[in-house]
Design a protein around this motif. Structure first.
Motif, PDB file in Angstrom:
ATOM      1  N   GLU B  91     -23.974 -98.346 -49.556  1.00 14.29           N
ATOM      2  CA  GLU B  91     -24.972 -97.893 -50.521  1.00 14.29           C
ATOM      3  C   GLU B  91     -24.462 -97.999 -51.948  1.00 14.29           C
ATOM      4  N   ARG B  92     -23.254 -97.461 -52.201  1.00 17.25           N
ATOM      5  CA  ARG B  92     -22.782 -97.506 -53.571  1.00 17.25           C
ATOM      6  C   ARG B  92     -22.481 -98.930 -54.019  1.00 17.25           C
ATOM      7  N   TYR B  95     -25.391-100.976 -55.349  1.00 17.31           N
ATOM      8  CA  TYR B  95     -25.870-100.646 -56.698  1.00 17.31           C
ATOM      9  C   TYR B  95     -25.489-101.753 -57.675  1.00 17.31           C
ATOM     10  N   ALA B 242     -31.652 -95.562 -62.581  1.00 19.58           N
ATOM     11  CA  ALA B 242     -30.610 -95.357 -61.562  1.00 19.58           C
ATOM     12  C   ALA B 242     -31.229 -94.823 -60.282  1.00 19.58           C
ATOM     13  N   GLU B 243     -32.156 -93.883 -60.441  1.00 13.96           N
ATOM     14  CA  GLU B 243     -32.787 -93.305 -59.244  1.00 13.96           C
ATOM     15  C   GLU B 243     -33.592 -94.334 -58.484  1.00 13.96           C
ATOM     16  N   TYR B 246     -31.254 -96.568 -56.527  1.00 12.56           N
ATOM     17  CA  TYR B 246     -30.722 -95.928 -55.326  1.00 12.56           C
ATOM     18  C   TYR B 246     -31.794 -95.703 -54.269  1.00 12.56           C
ATOM     19  N   GLU B 250     -31.546 -97.001 -50.535  1.00 14.71           N
ATOM     20  CA  GLU B 250     -31.704 -96.111 -49.398  1.00 14.71           C
ATOM     21  C   GLU B 250     -32.619 -96.750 -48.352  1.00 14.71           C
TER      22      GLU B 250
END
Lengths: 253, 701
Positions: B91-92, B95, B242-243, B246, B250
């Motif tokens: 996940e990270r 980004y 950013a949200e 992510y 997800e």
């Protein structure tokens, strides 16, 4: 957990004794026989076997109590029974008396690990916005007749609406908001506010600490700072001064 | 020639992928203007240039590394990006992938460390991931050298279809509408094909990009759009973007990764439960540091001895080409200047290689991050980072490897401060000065406390100067402390050795050439100008008289060596170094020093251990070492304990050797910081010593 394997009937005896002892402090052979619907002579045999395994304190004509070990084993059996019964009633919508007797049969075969999974699953069904009470009711409905697509659409919209309103009322209730630097290691927190500013705020978000993400506090460094957390499945260390500015809701485990 | 950039998070295994793709054809170069190195190589069996970007978490330019990476992409426009991703931290890592996709150059996603993901119970559906994100996805297991041929193949395919499209589908409609508006305006002025990316950067408020865009109207539009978006979503634009990234990730994760919950605790967390334990953590850390020190200096010591004797042998060999007692200048240059100088560099090599071996093992295994985690609280108090601890500890051995060890610090500011204060940790080369002086001037029960006091003064000064620099010259830029604790790896022998050699080689190449040059300069300073012919002839005549005299051979030898010493003293006094010593005498008198100490200090700049031998020469006791009693008695005759203390104090605080300054220049990639360190340490040493001497005299010591 008990390492010894108890036969199904011995577990049943233990369960019954437990229920009596909880109310009366001590049990009599006669009462046990009555509850189990067996003859007093078979109770004596079973009690002897349980006493041999050091689970009950038993001598003829005296009152029967559970030993410490017996208490533990009995509680385990009872817990298994309750969890299974719970699952049958809450998730599968089976009526209570049937659930009780089926749970009685199942409890002997199910391991503690599976029971833990059941517990989690029930919790999940109760909590997940996509499941919950109405979803279970939907299952009832499904068992009766095949639902239409229209019904599904309505259901989803309703769920989203409920979720939004719950979220808002949740905010108003302000359920135990904590600052991240005060969370004990081992606890999980869902981030709700980020009062950091500038580069730091941005950095935190880039590393995955966005609003709504779940963070587990793993440990505090031996000297008291920084703090190790798990977010998005990886381990990150942050200083308390920064964590102080992040708030979240403590999640129970 | 096509250019391919290799990008990825730190700890994603980028280096192994780089080595896997290029084989051995790589060279390390310096990117202009910054310390961050960019490795370049050529991909095996192709003519594609591969450029290794620094490990970064994001393309937003808030650290040196990120700025370098972003500028490299932006200004040099590679044809393709290979994005190395740690599969076990998907996940990270994704980004950055999204940000690279936003940039628009075609991206090949390289799922590295698949074995770790599997160990975590994750099964990543590569095909689905590729479809969902719209990228070619290739799996590799870097340390097992698996999957590189497939990766090269897919790079070739992707290059064939390469076309620049900024991908922003993961943002919400409202963001995309804003991007549309800005892009249209920007593309009128800018034909590079990067308009959409520039538009996004304008929304994000990237200061460098804002400067680049001249058109004020566009900037105004961007501001309005940002305002609208912020009002609509009720949050700041950076948070919003950013949200949304992510959130998208997800979704991708849920679709493409099936995870089997494992009841087993991962090995890393079991190790950490011990290594970072509240009570055991610090003792374990201390033991580890002790082992590093032992490996570097105890194991290294005999090797240093070998290097020393090898150079002594080489010097003797070359000297033997000339007849005994020859005064040939060339011989002196070769033996004393070049071999002495090169030997002076190489003698540290065993230490440095061993130290880097230890550090490579600590870093590659993942313990380094834990050490920093444990020490951070202490280091934070003096305004430094947990990782600064290790260089400072190594500084007690030798400043040169210590300064090189600052490479483990990611942040330039932390790194510079650490680098600048490391020489204050009293290094091994200063020890001979203390061991010469302390017994000469202080009663024996004072020996140990005196030595301890000197070391403590060094540590305190390092702490104070670090703190001072942090509140003055390094005040502005703040980068929050965020350190990943990567899972433990078992370091591979090959990887560790490559790591070690990469660093050792740099020391040899860069610091080596500089030190060599300075050695020759110092040799010249203490050799020229030479005594006049008449003086030399006078000495020779005196020698002749002694030899001709009726004295016994043993007496003759004593007289001859006394004469040699006298001549050496006079030569030094007459040489540029001696004159320099005399020249600076007025300046150093406030510290209680005379020209002899001054001359020795000039020599000590080459390396602190030279101080003792130069002092031996100017006091005409011949070859002196720190155990020389004749030198001690001369010193006792000429100085008092206060001056002795001041000599030690000045030696402690002033720059340890020119190698230190050379390495600081090399590591900071700037003469400015090297000179700042040299001048700063010299001034600090001067003022403190003057103060101590003057106050001491006033107090009647």
């Amino acid at each position: 957990m008990s390492e010894m394997v108890l036969s199904k009937s011995l577990e049943d005896y233990l369960e019954v004794i437990y229920h009596i002892v909880v109310v009366e402090q001590a049990a009599k052979a006669k009462d046990i026989a009555q509850k189990m619907q067996v003859k007093a002579s078979s109770v004596t045999g079973a009690l002897r076997q349980l006493a041999e395994r050091d689970l009950v304190n038993y001598s003829p004509y005296d009152q029967i109590t559970l030993t410490r070990k017996g208490m533990e084993v009995a509680q385990d059996v009872v817990r298994r029974h309750e969890v299974l019964k719970d699952f049958l009633i809450k998730v599968l919508s089976i009526d209570e008396s049937e659930a009780d007797s089926v749970a009685c049969q199942m409890e002997h075969a199910v391991t503690t690990e599976i029971i833990d999974r059941f517990t989690k699953f029930i919790e999940f069904v109760e909590r997940c916005p996509r499941a919950g009470d109405s979803w279970i009711k939907g299952f009832d409905y499904y068992c009766g007749e095949k639902p239409q697509a229209d019904y599904c659409r309505k259901c989803i919209t309703q769920t989203v609406e409920n979720f939004e309103t719950n979220l808002k009322s949740g905010d108003e209730m302000n359920e135990s908001t904590v600052r991240l630097n005060q969370v004990k290691p081992g606890s999980r927190v869902k981030i709700t506010t980020n009062k950091l500013s500038g580069v730091t705020a941005r950095r935190f978000q880039e590393m995955g600490l966005t609003i709504g993400s779940i963070v587990k506090v793993e440990r505090v460094a031996p000297l008291g700072d920084p703090v190790e957390i798990i977010v998005k499945g990886y381990n990150l260390s942050l200083r308390k001064e920064d964590l102080d500015k992040i708030e979240g809701i403590l999640l129970e485990d | 020639m096509k250019m391919i950039a290799l990008a990825g998070n730190p700890n994603a295994g980028k280096t192994t992928v780089f080595n896997g793709l290029t084989g051995t054809r790589q060279h390390v170069g310096n990117y202009p203007g910054v310390t961050v190195e960019i490795k370049k190589g050529v991909i095996k069996k192709t003519d594609f240039a591969l450029v290794d970007l620094p490990g970064i978490y994001s393309l937003t330019p808030y650290s040196e590394e990120e700025r370098v990476a972003r500028n490299m992409l932006w200004k040099e426009n590679p044809d393709l990006i290979v994005n190395v991703v740690d599969s076990s931290n998907l996940e990270r890592n994704l980004y950055l992938t999204l940000q690279l996709m936003e940039f628009g150059i075609p991206v090949v996603l390289n799922l590295n460390m698949q074995d770790l993901a599997l160990a975590k119970g994750w099964k990543i559906d590569t095909k689905k991931l590729s479809q969902t994100m719209g990228l070619p996805v290739v799996e590799t297991v870097g340390h097992k050298n698996k999957g590189f041929d497939e990766l090269i193949k897919s790079v070739k395919v992707a290059l064939g279809a390469s076309q620049r499209v900024s991908q922003t589908a993961h943002f919400s409609d409202s963001v995309n509408r804003a991007l549309d508006i800005l892009e249209k305006k920007l593309s009128k002025e800018n034909a590079s094909g990067a308009s959409r990316w520039l538009a996004l950067k304008l929304l994000e408020g990237d200061p460098d990009i804002e400067q680049e865009i001249a058109n004020a109207e566009i900037k105004q539009t961007a501001r309005e759009l940002v305002n609208d978006l912020e009002r609509e979503h009720n949050k700041e634009i950076e948070t919003l973007l950013a949200e949304q990234r992510y959130k998208y990730i997800e979704g991708v994760f849920l679709q493409c990764v099936s995870s089997k919950l494992s009841f087993k605790k991962p090995l890393s967390s079991k190790i950490d439960a011990i290594v970072l334990n509240k009570y055991a953590g610090i003792p374990i850390f201390l033991i580890m540091m002790y082992l590093v020190f032992q490996l570097t200096f105890t194991v290294g010591e005999p090797m240093m001895g070998w290097v020393e004797s090898a150079f002594a042998w080489l010097g003797d060999l070359i000297a033997s080409f000339w007849p005994e007692g020859s005064e040939s200048l060339l011989k002196s240059l070769l033996v004393d200047g070049i071999i002495g100088g090169v030997g002076g560099v190489l003698v540290f090599l065993p230490n440095i290689l061993l130290l880097f071996l230890a550090i490579s093992i600590l870093e590659d295994s993942g313990y380094m991050a834990r050490a920093a985690f444990i020490m951070d609280r202490l280091m934070n108090k003096i305004g430094l980072h947990g990782k600064s601890f290790i260089p400072m500890l190594i500084g007690f051995g030798c400043s040169v490897p210590a300064i090189m060890a600052t490479r483990t610090l990611d942040n330039r500011r932390d790194r510079l401060v650490t680098m600048l204060v490391v020489p204050l940790m009293s290094c091994g080369a200063r020890l001979p000065i203390y061991t010469l002086i302390i017994p000469a001037f202080f009663p024996s029960k004072w020996h140990a406390p005196m030595l301890w006091l000197i070391y403590i003064i060094g540590i305190l000064l390092a702490i104070i100067s670090a703190k001072l620099m942090r509140v003055t010259i390094f005040k502005g830029e703040t980068v929050p402390f965020m350190m990943e604790l990567p899972p433990y790896h078992f370091p591979s022998l090959k990887g560790t050795l490559i790591h070690m050699w990469d660093r050792g080689k740099l020391y040899l190449q860069k610091a080596g050439t500089l030190i060599l040059g300075l050695s020759i300069l110092l040799w010249a300073l203490s050799t020229f100008p030479m005594l006049s012919k008449e003086r030399i002839e006078e000495y020779d005549a005196q020698r002749e008289t002694i030899v001709q005299s009726e004295l016994a051979d043993s007496l003759q030898a004593i007289q001859l060596s006394a004469l040699d010493n006298l001549q050496a003293e006079e030569s030094v006094e007459y040489s540029a170094a001696g004159r320099l010593g005399k020249f600076i005498e007025p300046v150093i008198v406030p510290m209680g020093f005379d020209w002899r100490i001054g001359t020795s200090l000039v020599g000590a700049f080459a390396a602190k251990e030279v101080f003792v031998s130069t002092l031996g020469v100017v006091y005409s006791v011949g070859d002196a070492d720190e155990e020389s009693e004749s030198l001690r008695s001369k010193l006792k005759k000429n100085y008092d304990p206060l001056i002795a203390f001041c000599i030690m104090l000045f030696s402690l605080i002033s720059a340890p050797c020119m190698a230190t300054i050379a390495v600081t220049k090399r590591e900071s990639n700037s003469w400015k910081w090297a000179m700042f360190q040299l001048i700063g340490l010299t001034l600090l040493a001067y003022f403190i010593t003057v103060a101590v001497y003057q106050i001491g005299r006033l107090a009647g010591l």
